[in-house]
Motif scaffolding. Structure first.
Motif, PDB file in Angstrom:
ATOM      1  N   ASN A  79       1.005  -1.222  -0.224  1.00  0.00           N
ATOM      2  CA  ASN A  79      -0.058   0.071   0.053  1.00  0.00           C
ATOM      3  C   ASN A  79       0.822   1.327  -0.002  1.00  0.00           C
ATOM      4  O   ASN A  79       0.369   2.411  -0.661  1.00  0.00           O
ATOM      5  CB  ASN A  79      -0.951   0.157   1.180  1.00  0.00           C
ATOM      6  CG  ASN A  79      -2.036  -1.015   0.788  1.00  0.00           C
ATOM      7  OD1 ASN A  79      -2.620  -1.207  -0.204  1.00  0.00           O
ATOM      8  ND2 ASN A  79      -2.619  -1.577   2.067  1.00  0.00           N
ATOM      9  N   PHE A  80       2.014   1.132   0.699  1.00  0.00           N
ATOM     10  CA  PHE A  80       2.955   2.264   0.302  1.00  0.00           C
ATOM     11  C   PHE A  80       3.864   2.390  -1.074  1.00  0.00           C
ATOM     12  O   PHE A  80       3.626   3.398  -1.436  1.00  0.00           O
ATOM     13  CB  PHE A  80       3.860   2.208   1.345  1.00  0.00           C
ATOM     14  CG  PHE A  80       4.954   3.015   1.571  1.00  0.00           C
ATOM     15  CD1 PHE A  80       5.089   4.526   1.540  1.00  0.00           C
ATOM     16  CD2 PHE A  80       6.298   2.787   0.836  1.00  0.00           C
ATOM     17  CE1 PHE A  80       6.374   5.299   1.112  1.00  0.00           C
ATOM     18  CE2 PHE A  80       7.444   3.447   0.417  1.00  0.00           C
ATOM     19  CZ  PHE A  80       7.308   4.705   0.967  1.00  0.00           C
ATOM     20  N   ALA A  81       4.364   1.142  -1.258  1.00  0.00           N
ATOM     21  CA  ALA A  81       5.299   1.230  -2.350  1.00  0.00           C
ATOM     22  C   ALA A  81       4.763   1.345  -3.590  1.00  0.00           C
ATOM     23  O   ALA A  81       5.103   2.042  -4.628  1.00  0.00           O
ATOM     24  CB  ALA A  81       6.202  -0.237  -2.545  1.00  0.00           C
ATOM     25  N   PHE A  82       3.624   0.823  -3.921  1.00  0.00           N
ATOM     26  CA  PHE A  82       3.124   0.937  -5.147  1.00  0.00           C
ATOM     27  C   PHE A  82       2.451   2.551  -5.430  1.00  0.00           C
ATOM     28  O   PHE A  82       2.853   2.684  -6.638  1.00  0.00           O
ATOM     29  CB  PHE A  82       1.763   0.037  -5.305  1.00  0.00           C
ATOM     30  CG  PHE A  82       1.938  -1.504  -5.408  1.00  0.00           C
ATOM     31  CD1 PHE A  82       3.371  -2.032  -5.839  1.00  0.00           C
ATOM     32  CD2 PHE A  82       1.094  -2.290  -4.883  1.00  0.00           C
ATOM     33  CE1 PHE A  82       3.650  -3.338  -5.574  1.00  0.00           C
ATOM     34  CE2 PHE A  82       1.388  -3.642  -4.889  1.00  0.00           C
ATOM     35  CZ  PHE A  82       2.732  -4.322  -5.191  1.00  0.00           C
ATOM     36  N   PRO A  83       1.772   3.048  -4.560  1.00  0.00           N
ATOM     37  CA  PRO A  83       1.595   4.572  -5.044  1.00  0.00           C
ATOM     38  C   PRO A  83       2.938   5.263  -5.038  1.00  0.00           C
ATOM     39  O   PRO A  83       3.272   6.317  -6.048  1.00  0.00           O
ATOM     40  CB  PRO A  83       0.851   5.004  -4.037  1.00  0.00           C
ATOM     41  CG  PRO A  83       0.209   3.907  -3.365  1.00  0.00           C
ATOM     42  CD  PRO A  83       1.174   2.760  -3.603  1.00  0.00           C
ATOM     43  N   ALA A  84       4.079   4.893  -4.226  1.00  0.00           N
ATOM     44  CA  ALA A  84       5.334   5.755  -4.015  1.00  0.00           C
ATOM     45  C   ALA A  84       6.173   5.539  -5.609  1.00  0.00           C
ATOM     46  O   ALA A  84       6.853   6.322  -5.815  1.00  0.00           O
ATOM     47  CB  ALA A  84       6.231   5.417  -2.972  1.00  0.00           C
ATOM     48  N   ALA A  85       5.895   4.388  -5.948  1.00  0.00           N
ATOM     49  CA  ALA A  85       6.707   4.150  -7.289  1.00  0.00           C
ATOM     50  C   ALA A  85       5.842   4.785  -8.423  1.00  0.00           C
ATOM     51  O   ALA A  85       6.749   4.826  -9.664  1.00  0.00           O
ATOM     52  CB  ALA A  85       6.732   2.632  -7.446  1.00  0.00           C
ATOM     53  N   GLN A  86       4.912   5.322  -8.427  1.00  0.00           N
ATOM     54  CA  GLN A  86       4.404   5.808  -9.758  1.00  0.00           C
ATOM     55  C   GLN A  86       4.984   7.148  -9.892  1.00  0.00           C
ATOM     56  O   GLN A  86       5.314   8.071  -9.248  1.00  0.00           O
ATOM     57  CB  GLN A  86       2.855   6.077  -9.309  1.00  0.00           C
ATOM     58  CG  GLN A  86       1.852   4.651  -9.182  1.00  0.00           C
ATOM     59  CD  GLN A  86       2.152   4.126 -10.523  1.00  0.00           C
ATOM     60  OE1 GLN A  86       1.892   4.569 -11.573  1.00  0.00           O
ATOM     61  NE2 GLN A  86       2.376   2.704 -10.504  1.00  0.00           N
ATOM     62  N   PRO A  87       5.359   7.524 -11.361  1.00  0.00           N
ATOM     63  CA  PRO A  87       6.133   8.823 -11.509  1.00  0.00           C
ATOM     64  C   PRO A  87       4.794   9.904 -11.371  1.00  0.00           C
ATOM     65  O   PRO A  87       3.575   9.671 -11.198  1.00  0.00           O
ATOM     66  CB  PRO A  87       5.948   8.847 -13.150  1.00  0.00           C
ATOM     67  CG  PRO A  87       5.514   7.374 -13.471  1.00  0.00           C
ATOM     68  CD  PRO A  87       4.844   6.465 -12.512  1.00  0.00           C
ATOM     69  N   PRO A  88       5.307  11.084 -10.974  1.00  0.00           N
ATOM     70  CA  PRO A  88       4.467  12.199 -10.646  1.00  0.00           C
ATOM     71  C   PRO A  88       3.619  12.475 -11.852  1.00  0.00           C
ATOM     72  O   PRO A  88       4.259  12.301 -12.948  1.00  0.00           O
ATOM     73  CB  PRO A  88       5.709  13.232 -10.263  1.00  0.00           C
ATOM     74  CG  PRO A  88       7.051  12.796 -10.294  1.00  0.00           C
ATOM     75  CD  PRO A  88       6.913  11.461 -10.697  1.00  0.00           C
ATOM     76  N   ARG A  89       2.384  12.955 -11.567  1.00  0.00           N
ATOM     77  CA  ARG A  89       1.555  13.408 -12.902  1.00  0.00           C
ATOM     78  C   ARG A  89       1.457  14.983 -13.070  1.00  0.00           C
ATOM     79  O   ARG A  89       1.702  15.673 -12.335  1.00  0.00           O
ATOM     80  CB  ARG A  89       0.225  12.898 -12.480  1.00  0.00           C
ATOM     81  CG  ARG A  89       0.127  11.186 -12.592  1.00  0.00           C
ATOM     82  CD  ARG A  89      -1.234  10.954 -12.289  1.00  0.00           C
ATOM     83  NE  ARG A  89      -1.334   9.614 -12.216  1.00  0.00           N
ATOM     84  CZ  ARG A  89      -2.286   8.754 -12.581  1.00  0.00           C
ATOM     85  NH1 ARG A  89      -3.565   9.336 -12.839  1.00  0.00           N
ATOM     86  NH2 ARG A  89      -2.336   7.649 -12.393  1.00  0.00           N
TER      87      ARG A  89
END
Length: 89
Positions: A79-89
């Protein structure tokens, strides 16, 4: 086999998205209904087939214990890592 599956799936998913596929989660009520019906089927099968019933009971007890572990060990990190790994939009 599992390593190959895990390696090739992200590439396949990327090709699908580039081609226009839209990714969506299953609605929670659908998932809950499927879970309920699947477990009712397993219980019914176990009542008709003693061998399946023993395997299902053993697997379910093991799975439920594993769920507790993964809830602590993996879910919070995921729940932390998946969103954190997304490139900024």
């Amino acid at each position: 086999m599992l390593a190959r599956y895990d390696h090739l799936n992200p590439q396949a998913l990327r090709r699908l998205v580039v081609a226009g596929a839209q990714l969506r989660f299953w609605p929670r009520d659908i998932m809950q209904a499927a879970w309920k019906e699947a477990h009712a089927l397993y219980d019914e099968m176990g009542a008709k087939n003693p061998r399946f019933g023993r395997i299902w009971a053993s697997y379910k007890a093991y799975r439920d214990e594993e769920y507790q572990w993964f809830r602590v060990a993996e879910s919070s990190f995921d729940n932390f890592a998946f969103p954190a790994a997304q490139p900024p939009r």
